[in-house]
Design an enzyme around this catalytic site. Structure first.
Site, mmCIF file in Angstrom:
data_model
loop_
_atom_site.group_PDB
_atom_site.id
_atom_site.type_symbol
_atom_site.label_atom_id
_atom_site.label_comp_id
_atom_site.label_asym_id
_atom_site.label_seq_id
_atom_site.Cartn_x
_atom_site.Cartn_y
_atom_site.Cartn_z
ATOM 1 N N CYS A 153 66.726 -33.872 20.736
ATOM 2 C CA CYS A 153 66.316 -35.236 21.166
ATOM 3 C C CYS A 153 66.785 -36.286 20.310
ATOM 4 O O CYS A 153 66.657 -37.478 20.585
ATOM 5 C CB CYS A 153 64.876 -35.243 21.270
ATOM 6 S SG CYS A 153 63.979 -34.027 22.410
ATOM 7 N N HIS A 288 60.381 -43.002 18.240
ATOM 8 C CA HIS A 288 60.659 -41.739 19.214
ATOM 9 C C HIS A 288 59.382 -41.868 20.045
ATOM 10 O O HIS A 288 59.490 -41.658 21.372
ATOM 11 C CB HIS A 288 60.798 -40.570 18.371
ATOM 12 C CG HIS A 288 61.077 -39.542 18.943
ATOM 13 N ND1 HIS A 288 62.361 -39.461 19.665
ATOM 14 C CD2 HIS A 288 60.652 -38.172 19.140
ATOM 15 C CE1 HIS A 288 62.386 -38.152 20.245
ATOM 16 N NE2 HIS A 288 61.375 -37.323 19.891
ATOM 17 N N GLU A 299 55.050 -39.484 13.409
ATOM 18 C CA GLU A 299 55.806 -40.705 13.075
ATOM 19 C C GLU A 299 54.931 -41.846 12.711
ATOM 20 O O GLU A 299 55.641 -42.614 11.978
ATOM 21 C CB GLU A 299 56.449 -40.967 14.596
ATOM 22 C CG GLU A 299 57.567 -42.081 14.565
ATOM 23 C CD GLU A 299 58.309 -42.461 15.675
ATOM 24 O OE1 GLU A 299 59.295 -43.135 15.716
ATOM 25 O OE2 GLU A 299 57.868 -41.662 16.506
ATOM 26 N N HIS A 323 60.930 -39.041 28.823
ATOM 27 C CA HIS A 323 61.547 -38.399 27.502
ATOM 28 C C HIS A 323 62.935 -37.934 28.206
ATOM 29 O O HIS A 323 62.783 -36.837 28.489
ATOM 30 C CB HIS A 323 60.885 -37.527 26.780
ATOM 31 C CG HIS A 323 61.399 -37.167 25.514
ATOM 32 N ND1 HIS A 323 62.749 -37.901 25.007
ATOM 33 C CD2 HIS A 323 60.823 -36.207 24.371
ATOM 34 C CE1 HIS A 323 62.848 -37.130 23.761
ATOM 35 N NE2 HIS A 323 62.071 -36.280 23.633
#
Length: 394
Positions: A153, A288, A299, A323
């Site tokens: 990712c 993200h 995060e 995503h």
């Protein structure tokens, strides 16, 4: 980018996403309602390949991950215009998470049901992770460095940073870069579901107290990166600049982020150092923000640590796009450029209530007007891959 001598301009970009095909529709989608329902994926339907391929036969020989990349690159290159460069000085550095997994799953089914002789002779070139970048190179005659980044990712962000450095180092004068993904197969979704990474409610809620997993997305975003002085000399419309990037590894766990976001903290600091900026210079963070409990907590902790003295508006666009794995960083970079153009930060769709541990300024409810400035975009991938990129308006 620090110490490298050559600035990197962005002179064109294109987008293919479930919420909109083309930059204008993509922006409208980012401002619209988020994903909801029982599906575990948001896909591009209907998809029309005819504007990009001469015949249906030609299109059938390309996995949709490649088709999306060709469509995004076409828009980007048309916006950039004639670069006026030796093709040997124009590179292609593209990203994907898994390559042509739809084609692979389909052809495994063909072999089981009909035998080996019925497997497509185009199987291998359709499933290769490097197929999208190779197709762009061949379609547009780009003879410079042609490489593929495949870091889960984080791949889209890694590709853009590496492409920018390739120009800064003088190894190319322009690069078409970005990411693409078409990975929501039945088997892939089953695998993600069985590891409890997917939302059980079918709603992507980044940073929300009720978040319960991500929704799979797909699509592509492509960018024309160009040596700054050359872009100026030819009168190009420069839409942004890549000023820094960071890349490191958690070296902790195959799927879980390092505790406290230690790797993410280091990665963001690497990007700031590369751009010769301080946390106080950053005006937006495109996170993200996958909507998984572990990622968002990690995060948020990392952002809070780096920007403790300088709170920054934070957005995750995955409530709308889903995503898109290896394409995520590219789609988010496109969202940043549109945010510059429209002077707004889109809302984090579906996010309504933040938990007490979320000590960050998440943009929610509606778009927020802002004065564009340096923007940090993060992507963190399975395997412990971390990537951060800083883009700046002109």
């Amino acid at each position: 980018m620090k110490g490298l001598g050559r600035r990197v301009a962005i002179t064109g970009y294109g987008v293919v996403a479930p919420c909109g095909i083309g930059k204008d529709e993509f922006w409208a989608g980012l401002l619209g309602p988020g994903l909801s329902g029982v599906d575990k994926a948001t896909v591009i339907e209907p998809w029309d390949s005819s504007p990009y391929y001469q015949s249906p036969k030609e299109a059938r020989r390309a996995d949709l991950s490649e088709q999306f990349a060709i469509a995004a690159a076409t828009e980007a290159i048309e916006q950039a215009g004639d670069l006026g460069l030796d093709p040997a000085r124009i590179g292609t550095i593209f990203a994907t998470g898994v390559g042509g997994i739809h084609t692979l799953e389909e052809q495994v089914g063909v072999r089981i049901a009909k035998g080996e002789r019925r497997v497509s002779p185009f199987l291998v070139p359709m499933i290769m992770a490097n197929a999208p970048g190779a197709a762009i190179s061949m379609r547009f005659g780009l003879q410079g460095p042609n490489e593929t980044i495949c870091t889960a990712c984080a791949a889209g962000t890694h590709a853009l940073v590496y492409a920018a450095r390739t120009i800064s180092w003088g190894l190319a004068d322009a690069v078409v870069s970005g990411g693409t993904e078409h990975a929501a197969t039945i088997t892939a979704l089953a695998g993600f579901g069985n590891m409890t990474a997917l939302s059980s409610t079918g709603v992507s809620r980044p940073f929300d107290t009720d978040r319960d997993g991500f929704i799979m997305g797909e699509g592509s975003a492509a960018f024309v990166l160009e040596e700054w002085d050359h872009a100026v000399s030819r009168g190009a419309d420069i839409v942004g600049e890549i000023v820094g990037g960071g890349s490191n590894a958690d070296a902790y766990h195959i799927t879980a982020p390092s505790p406290g976001g230690v790797g993410a903290i280091a990665c963001m600091n690497l990007a700031l150092d590369d751009a010769e900026l301080s946390p106080g210079d950053i005006r937006q963070i495109n996170a993200h923000g996958t909507s998984t409990p572990l990622n968002d907590a990690s995060e948020a902790a990392a952002v809070s640590a780096v920007f403790a003295d300088n709170p920054v508006p934070v957005v995750s666009t995955k409530g709308v796009t889903g995503h898109a794995l290896g394409a995520a960083g590219a789609l988010e970079a496109a969202a940043v450029l549109l945010s510059f153009e429209h002077r707004q930060i889109p809302p984090t769709a579906n996010t309504k209530v933040l938990g007490d541990e979320m000590t960050i300024d998440v943009v929610m409810g509606e778009a927020r007007d802002w004065e564009p400035g340096p923007t940090l975009s993060n992507n963190f991938g399975f395997g412990g891959h971390n990537g951060s990129i800083i883009l700046s308006p002109v």
